[in-house]
Write a protein that holds these residues in place. Structure first.
Motif, PDB file in Angstrom:
ATOM      1  N   LYS A  97     -71.986  20.230 -30.896  1.00 30.51           N
ATOM      2  CA  LYS A  97     -72.839  20.131 -32.080  1.00 30.51           C
ATOM      3  C   LYS A  97     -72.594  21.292 -33.032  1.00 30.51           C
ATOM      4  O   LYS A  97     -72.592  21.113 -34.254  1.00 30.51           O
ATOM      5  N   CYS A  98     -72.380  22.475 -32.488  1.00 28.06           N
ATOM      6  CA  CYS A  98     -72.064  23.636 -33.338  1.00 28.06           C
ATOM      7  C   CYS A  98     -70.771  23.406 -34.107  1.00 28.06           C
ATOM      8  O   CYS A  98     -70.679  23.701 -35.308  1.00 28.06           O
ATOM      9  N   ASP A 136     -72.426  19.322 -25.064  1.00 25.89           N
ATOM     10  CA  ASP A 136     -73.274  18.977 -26.206  1.00 25.89           C
ATOM     11  C   ASP A 136     -73.506  20.156 -27.142  1.00 25.89           C
ATOM     12  O   ASP A 136     -73.363  20.036 -28.366  1.00 25.89           O
ATOM     13  N   SER A 137     -73.877  21.305 -26.595  1.00 27.44           N
ATOM     14  CA  SER A 137     -74.264  22.433 -27.421  1.00 27.44           C
ATOM     15  C   SER A 137     -73.106  22.917 -28.293  1.00 27.44           C
ATOM     16  O   SER A 137     -73.226  23.021 -29.521  1.00 27.44           O
ATOM     17  N   ALA A 182     -71.128  20.561 -36.824  1.00 26.18           N
ATOM     18  CA  ALA A 182     -71.907  21.063 -37.964  1.00 26.18           C
ATOM     19  C   ALA A 182     -71.068  21.995 -38.829  1.00 26.18           C
ATOM     20  O   ALA A 182     -71.127  21.942 -40.071  1.00 26.18           O
TER      21      ALA A 182
END
Length: 223
Positions: free
Chosen positions: A148-149, A144-145, A152
């Protein structure tokens, strides 16, 4: 007596760590070969030459074991990916698409030098499509982390793409990355065994320009 007790604790910890690593290696191999649901805790302990109590002590459940496998192999790599993505975003506005792609995909392709890493490459590919809810939950949460980076950063790099189109083009990026990492031999069967997806530098040389071009194309949703 204190020194003897300390040495005994150190020896016990060393044995415990060795057992934990054997369990991780065994589970990684079996999950890659058979899938999560087809592998029992007993099969893992037999492969690792450990007992059920050790399995329960170190992990408690197969789901926790899967998470530990991913953390061992990809924890440091994901940290590197996030750092490189941040650097790409800081270098230019909007970020360079190619640089963001290399930051996201490149570090994951270095796996594969050892037998264990080869097992993990197969496992990671299988896990991304595994129907078992425990595996999907673990894998999704683990990625997830960094995911998402990456999304974005690509959204900033591709302001010409609307949300739906960004979704479909990112699906192509993820599909390419997963297929290259798994390298199941399908293309070699068609085009010849002299070809390989296993070399990271060669993969990036061909994949990054292709994906960059795809993300750079004008929106097909524009009038």
């Amino acid at each position: 007596m204190r020194r003897a007790a300390a040495q005994q604790r150190t020896g016990s910890e060393s044995v415990g760590n060795a057992t934990r690593e054997r369990l991780l290696d065994a589970a990684e191999k079996l999950f890659a070969e058979r899938g999560f649901s087809a592998v029992s805790s007993r099969m893992i302990t037999e492969e690792a030459e450990a007992n059920t109590a050790a399995m329960h002590y170190h992990f408690g459940s197969k789901e926790t074991l899967v998470r530990a496998i991913f953390e061992r192999r990809l924890g440091p790599i994901n940290d590197t990916r996030e750092r490189l993505i941040a650097e790409a975003c800081a270098a230019s506005d909007p970020p360079d698409i190619s640089r963001v792609l290399v930051a996201f995909i490149g570090p994951t392709l270095v796996l594969g030098a050892t037998e264990g890493e080869q097992h993990f490459r197969v496992l990671a590919g299988r896990a991304s499509m595994d129907p078992a809810p425990e595996v999907r939950r673990t894998v999704f949460e683990f990625y997830d982390s960094v995911g998402k980076c990456f999304v974005a950063a690509i959204a900033k790099a591709c302001p010409h793409l609307r949300r739906t189109e960004l979704f479909w083009r990112l699906a192509c990026v993820y599909g390419t990355m997963i297929y290259v990492r798994v390298d199941n031999g399908r293309l070699q069967r068609i085009l010849g065994d002299d070809l390989s997806l296993g070399d990271a530098d060669t993969a990036l040389k061909h994949v990054i320009p292709f994906l960059t071009a795809g993300l750079s194309l004008p929106s097909v949703e524009q009038p």
